[in-house]
Design a protein around this motif. Structure first.
Motif, short mmCIF file in Angstrom:
data_model
loop_
_atom_site.label_atom_id
_atom_site.label_comp_id
_atom_site.label_asym_id
_atom_site.label_seq_id
_atom_site.Cartn_x
_atom_site.Cartn_y
_atom_site.Cartn_z
N PHE A 140 0.66 -1.30 -0.16
CA PHE A 140 0.02 0.02 0.07
C PHE A 140 0.71 1.25 -0.03
N PHE A 141 0.36 2.34 -0.30
CA PHE A 141 1.09 3.77 -0.33
C PHE A 141 0.89 4.15 1.14
N VAL A 142 2.20 4.77 1.67
CA VAL A 142 2.16 5.42 2.91
C VAL A 142 1.18 6.51 3.01
N ASN A 143 0.79 7.24 1.95
CA ASN A 143 -0.02 7.94 2.00
C ASN A 143 -1.49 7.93 1.70
N GLY A 148 -2.92 8.15 10.94
CA GLY A 148 -1.91 7.42 12.20
C GLY A 148 -0.77 6.41 11.59
N TRP A 149 -1.39 5.54 10.77
CA TRP A 149 -0.35 4.84 10.03
C TRP A 149 0.79 5.33 9.15
N THR A 150 0.09 6.47 8.55
CA THR A 150 1.10 7.42 7.45
C THR A 150 2.30 8.08 8.64
N GLU A 151 1.77 8.58 9.66
CA GLU A 151 2.69 9.03 10.67
C GLU A 151 3.64 8.15 11.08
N VAL A 152 3.41 6.82 11.54
CA VAL A 152 4.15 5.98 12.17
C VAL A 152 5.39 5.11 10.90
N LEU A 153 4.54 5.23 9.95
CA LEU A 153 5.43 4.48 8.82
C LEU A 153 6.46 5.13 8.45
N GLN A 154 6.37 6.53 8.52
CA GLN A 154 7.61 7.55 8.04
C GLN A 154 8.81 7.57 9.19
N ASP A 188 -0.52 -4.25 15.28
CA ASP A 188 0.74 -5.07 15.38
C ASP A 188 1.19 -4.87 13.83
N LEU A 189 2.20 -3.89 13.70
CA LEU A 189 2.56 -3.50 12.46
C LEU A 189 4.14 -4.00 11.92
N ASN A 190 4.29 -4.74 11.05
CA ASN A 190 5.62 -4.98 10.84
C ASN A 190 5.81 -4.69 9.18
N LEU A 191 6.85 -3.87 9.30
CA LEU A 191 7.39 -3.19 7.88
C LEU A 191 8.32 -4.23 7.09
N VAL A 192 7.89 -4.60 6.14
CA VAL A 192 8.64 -5.38 5.50
C VAL A 192 9.57 -4.83 4.24
N SER A 193 9.14 -4.29 3.61
CA SER A 193 9.84 -3.51 2.54
C SER A 193 9.43 -1.97 2.09
N ILE A 194 10.26 -1.44 1.60
CA ILE A 194 9.74 -0.14 0.76
C ILE A 194 9.73 -0.30 -0.66
N ILE A 195 8.87 0.02 -1.51
CA ILE A 195 8.96 -0.08 -2.89
C ILE A 195 9.09 1.45 -3.54
#
Length: 197
Positions: A140-143, A148-154, A188-195
């Motif tokens: 998914f797109f960060v934005n 809340g997800w957008t803030e945390v992912l960055q 529970d959020l696990n960041l796997v990769s950035i595209i």
């Protein structure tokens, strides 16, 4: 014969009584939902301010500074990339709602990682406590997700796993979406990769 009819009627009334109790419980499940969710976030703020849980962090959003997000790093990565606002990412996640049985009377909220079975799960892309080899992360797109997800992912590095607490103002807001209106979103959020584009 009358005895059997009376027993039958009594059994039917008891059955109706138990059924109506179940329906009443379901109706009251979200009673005073907004206040309960705001009280939960307030309790996290008190824990953070008192420094009684050194692992609890506060994230002040870039855009909406009045509604902080709280988090706990379950897996930390010391170096690596952090997604930008315009990036796409892949992640594993489990989204839950607060549960009075777990959090209600506690002065210090207990984190759900070991207790997720007792929370209301409204969305997920993995089963069990850890994703397995047969499960795939979602892209998914960060934005393109809740604020809340957008803030945390960055602020997350690839490979990190965080437990995040998003106030309703940074989540689905006052409208019913994947969760009831005014819901604190627990992920529970696990960041796997950035595209990258």
């Amino acid at each position: 014969m009358k005895k059997y009819i009376l027993l039958s009627l009594l059994f039917t009334q008891c059955l109706l009584l138990f059924t109506s109790c179940d329906e009443t419980e379901e109706v009251n499940k979200y009673a005073d939902w907004r206040n309960r969710n705001e009280a939960f976030i307030d309790s996290l703020k008190r824990v953070y301010d008192a420094k009684t849980d050194p692992e609890l962090i506060q994230i002040i959003p870039y855009a909406e500074k009045n509604y902080p997000i709280y988090a706990k790093k379950l897996k930390t990565v010391t170096s690596g990339e952090t997604p930008l606002y315009t990036d796409s990412v892949t992640a594993f996640y489990r989204g839950m709602l607060i549960n009075e049985a777990v959090f209600g009377a506690a002065t210090t909220p207990r984190y759900y990682t070991k207790l997720y079975q007792s929370l209301d799960v409204f969305d997920k892309n993995f089963e069990g406590e850890e994703p397995n080899a047969f499960e795939s992360p979602t892209t998914f797109f960060v934005n393109g997700v809740v604020a809340g997800w957008t803030e945390v992912l960055q602020r997350m590095k690839v490979g990190e796993r965080w437990e995040i607490y998003i106030p309703w103002q940074q989540g689905y807001g006052s409208s019913v979406s994947a969760a009831p209106a005014y819901s604190t979103l627990i992920f529970d959020l696990n960041l796997v990769s950035i595209i990258k584009k």
